[in-house]
Write an enzyme that holds these catalytic residues in place. Structure first.
Site, short mmCIF file in Angstrom:
data_model
loop_
_atom_site.label_atom_id
_atom_site.label_comp_id
_atom_site.label_asym_id
_atom_site.label_seq_id
_atom_site.Cartn_x
_atom_site.Cartn_y
_atom_site.Cartn_z
N SER A 150 0.99 -1.31 0.01
CA SER A 150 -0.15 -0.04 0.07
C SER A 150 0.81 1.34 -0.10
CB SER A 150 -1.02 0.07 1.11
OG SER A 150 -1.97 0.93 0.97
N ASP A 280 -9.41 -5.44 -4.34
CA ASP A 280 -8.94 -4.58 -3.43
C ASP A 280 -9.78 -3.12 -3.27
OD1 ASP A 280 -7.36 -2.22 -2.29
OD2 ASP A 280 -5.44 -3.30 -2.89
N HIS A 309 -7.48 -5.81 -0.13
CA HIS A 309 -6.35 -4.98 0.09
C HIS A 309 -5.29 -5.57 1.32
CE1 HIS A 309 -4.03 -1.42 -0.37
NE2 HIS A 309 -4.08 -1.28 1.01
#
Length: 329
Positions: A150, A280, A309
């Site tokens: 991320s 995601d 995610h």
């Protein structure tokens, strides 16, 4: 117990003798205690000088960055970069796995996150990358593999592009924010600014509630039909987030959403594995992973159908197996 017994035996003596005896015994205890403290202090000083798996490095602008460093120093290092608004603890499943495979594993808390300094400024990708460079220099990391999830994927990308060319062997991006999350004329598939403004409003209004809802829903995909939420994972996410600074997290939203990593990706020459969850809901796969893979010189792309995610936590066996194949190839 010994002191009470001594006093009892002297019950028929004068008060002066009792006091003198008591003071003498107390003094002997103090001497022995002081000696023990001296020995313990010496031992503590020695242990502080040793690597205990957790320590700090101070950056050029005075920020203390917390890090974990596990495994043999002679082994190839794997450096893990965590997502927003978490900490190095989010990599437990990966660090323990690769430690067991003989690697040296390292993870740090980004400035303002976790146990690192809660400073007011520097919550942007340039500072994040420079902080990693300070850590890599402090530990003299060579031939390292950097793994970013991320926001950590953006941090790792900028670090490798600007600081790590002589120190990095491979790069892994997992559910990562590059090339650019924000919708612009040149990035029409990105997310509107209103989405990120909404995150800032919710954080400022009630950070604790916002983080609980974020972890309970889209981050791990627990809002999908048939999902079985793990309360432990939700509260661990909440714990990590609440440990950090609200100022750092507020500013960090701009850092991960508005930073364009296109030129960084183009400049990276090391082999790079790009992994992404097909479901995601935080960093949509279509406007991130395939675009990053195309900009990189040597990339391998893999998108997992239906994974969320937070796939490193929800599906560590799948992720760890693919990471191992890549790092040992």
């Amino acid at each position: 117990m010994h002191l009470i017994t001594s006093v009892s035996r002297l019950a028929s003596s004068s008060r002066r003798n009792i006091l003198a005896t008591t003071l003498l015994y107390t003094a002997s205890l103090t001497v022995r205690s002081t000696s023990a403290v001296g020995r313990d202090s010496k031992s503590a000083a020695l242990s502080i000088g040793k690597s205990d798996g957790a320590s700090f490095v101070t950056t050029s602008d005075g920020v203390r960055i917390f890090y974990k460093d596990w495994g043999p120093k002679s082994a190839q290092p794997i450096v893990f970069h965590h997502g927003w608004p978490l900490s190095a603890d989010d990599w437990d499943a990966q660090m323990l796995f690769f430690l067991g495979k003989g690697f040296r594993v390292i993870a740090h808390d980004r400035r303002g996150h976790g146990r690192s300094s809660q400073v007011s400024d520097g919550h942007d990708m340039d500072h994040y990358a420079a902080d990693v460079a300070a850590l890599a220099e402090h530990l003299d990391l060579r031939n390292a593999i950097h793994v970013g999830h991320s926001t950590g994927g953006g941090e790792a990308t900028r670090y490798v592009a600007r600081h790590g060319r002589d120190r990095v062997a491979k790069l892994v991006l997992i559910g990562a924010v590059p090339p650019l999350m924000l919708k612009t004329e040149s990035n029409p598939g990105g997310l509107p600014l209103d989405v990120f403004e909404g995150l800032r409003r919710r954080l400022a209004a009630n950070r604790s509630q916002f983080y609980f809802e974020f972890a309970s829903g889209p981050f791990y995909g627990y809002n999908r039909p048939g999902a079985e939420p793990s309360q432990a994972a939700i509260w661990n996410w909440w714990r990590q987030g609440m440990t950090g600074s609200s100022k750092a997290h507020y500013d960090g939203i701009k850092a991960f959403s508005e930073t364009d990593f296109s030129e960084d990706l183009k400049s990276i020459a090391v082999p790079t594995l790009v992994l992404h969850g097909g479901d995601d809901q935080i960093v949509p796969a279509a406007d991130s992973a395939p675009l990053s893979a195309r900009l990189l010189k040597h990339s391998t792309l893999k998108v997992y159908d239906l994974l969320p995610h937070g796939l490193c936590t929800t599906h560590p066996d799948i992720v760890n197996a693919d990471l191992l194949r890549f790092v040992t190839a």
